[in-house]
Write a protein that holds these residues in place. Structure first.
Motif, mmCIF file in Angstrom:
data_model
loop_
_atom_site.group_PDB
_atom_site.id
_atom_site.type_symbol
_atom_site.label_atom_id
_atom_site.label_comp_id
_atom_site.label_asym_id
_atom_site.label_seq_id
_atom_site.Cartn_x
_atom_site.Cartn_y
_atom_site.Cartn_z
ATOM 1 N N TYR A 298 7.705 -1.137 -6.976
ATOM 2 C CA TYR A 298 7.811 -1.344 -5.664
ATOM 3 C C TYR A 298 8.496 -1.396 -5.062
ATOM 4 O O TYR A 298 9.692 -2.161 -6.005
ATOM 5 C CB TYR A 298 6.747 -3.257 -5.571
ATOM 6 N N THR A 299 8.667 -1.172 -3.538
ATOM 7 C CA THR A 299 10.202 -1.450 -3.263
ATOM 8 C C THR A 299 10.188 -1.970 -1.418
ATOM 9 O O THR A 299 8.931 -2.329 -1.804
ATOM 10 C CB THR A 299 10.562 -0.048 -3.240
ATOM 11 N N LEU A 300 10.931 -3.100 -1.343
ATOM 12 C CA LEU A 300 10.945 -3.487 -0.103
ATOM 13 C C LEU A 300 12.069 -3.331 0.848
ATOM 14 O O LEU A 300 13.960 -2.903 -0.191
ATOM 15 C CB LEU A 300 11.220 -5.011 -0.619
ATOM 16 N N THR B 190 -2.377 -4.012 2.030
ATOM 17 C CA THR B 190 -2.652 -3.904 3.464
ATOM 18 C C THR B 190 -1.510 -4.804 3.553
ATOM 19 O O THR B 190 -0.451 -3.596 4.521
ATOM 20 C CB THR B 190 -3.365 -3.636 4.316
ATOM 21 N N LEU B 191 -1.347 -6.133 2.910
ATOM 22 C CA LEU B 191 -0.461 -7.230 3.652
ATOM 23 C C LEU B 191 1.094 -7.224 2.869
ATOM 24 O O LEU B 191 1.773 -6.751 3.914
ATOM 25 C CB LEU B 191 -0.959 -8.501 3.054
ATOM 26 N N ASN C 155 6.740 -4.170 4.884
ATOM 27 C CA ASN C 155 7.594 -2.994 3.884
ATOM 28 C C ASN C 155 7.533 -2.953 2.308
ATOM 29 O O ASN C 155 8.546 -3.097 1.903
ATOM 30 C CB ASN C 155 8.530 -2.966 4.944
ATOM 31 N N ILE C 156 6.440 -3.618 1.752
ATOM 32 C CA ILE C 156 6.581 -3.525 0.657
ATOM 33 C C ILE C 156 5.799 -2.330 0.254
ATOM 34 O O ILE C 156 4.871 -1.618 0.524
ATOM 35 C CB ILE C 156 6.204 -4.335 0.051
ATOM 36 N N LYS C 157 6.335 -1.133 -0.940
ATOM 37 C CA LYS C 157 5.511 0.171 -0.816
ATOM 38 C C LYS C 157 5.832 0.588 -2.582
ATOM 39 O O LYS C 157 6.547 -0.115 -2.787
ATOM 40 C CB LYS C 157 6.270 1.092 -0.423
#
Length: 195
Positions: free
Chosen positions: A179-181, A135-136, A141-143
């Motif tokens: 992961y993407t930022l 959640t954090l 915006n880290i998906k």
């Protein structure tokens, strides 16, 4: 003294440039005071003497105005570039920290996979910690890139083996999530791909 006290602001620069234009015009006006030899017999001034100088001064005024406009455009562009760079720096300042944090997420996921008893309070604590951490990450915006069953995309996935149980070009087993930022790849997903 602060840096703003030492550097002239935009209004001061405009005034200085306007003063430069005014100075050129004032010099030109003083040049146009006719001398006694420039006057004709009946006291009139022969203006043909001044036509070349007028054209030269008009050119100088035009150049000063163009320089003024260029300086304004350059200042505007520099300010925009600085704002864009600052925004980009803010946006991706978390990148290194986030990459390090992904190892913690991976370890929590391994702990969840190795858990044997669903009633174990320690395992329940690990689940809550994992959920809280995800959640954090999402708030910043880290998906997660979890491509299981999707088409293989070399921009987002790193193929590390073949999975014979899925069709050609599809992602089979996901060994490590990616992961993407802010839509920029932080870490590719390690996957096995169908052949």
């Amino acid at each position: 003294m602060s840096s703003t006290d030492q550097q002239p602001n935009d209004n001061q620069r405009h005034l200085a440039q306007d003063d430069a234009v005014s100075e050129v015009l004032n010099d030109a006006i003083s040049e146009f005071e006719p001398s006694s030899e420039q006057k004709t017999v009946n006291g009139e001034v022969d203006l043909t003497v001044y036509e070349g100088r007028i054209a030269e001064l008009e050119g100088q005024v035009k150049e000063a105005k163009e320089a003024h406009a260029r300086a304004n455009a350059e200042a505007y562009n520099a300010r925009n570039r600085m704002e864009q760079e600052a925004e980009k720096s803010k946006k991706f300042a978390l990148e290194r920290f986030a990459k390090d944090l992904l190892d913690v997420v991976d370890n929590l996921e391994r702990a969840l996979q190795s858990g044997q008893n669903d009633n174990d309070p320690v395992l329940e604590g690990v689940k809550l910690t994992h959920k809280s951490l995800l959640t954090l990450l999402e708030k910043n915006n880290i998906k997660v890139v979890d491509p299981q069953g999707q088409d293989f995309n070399a921009d987002l996935h790193e193929a590390v083996g073949i999975d014979p149980s899925v069709e050609t070009g599809k992602v089979g087993q996901v060994l490590q999530k990616g992961y993407t930022l802010h839509e920029r790849l932080l870490r590719p997903a390690m996957v096995r791909v169908g052949q």
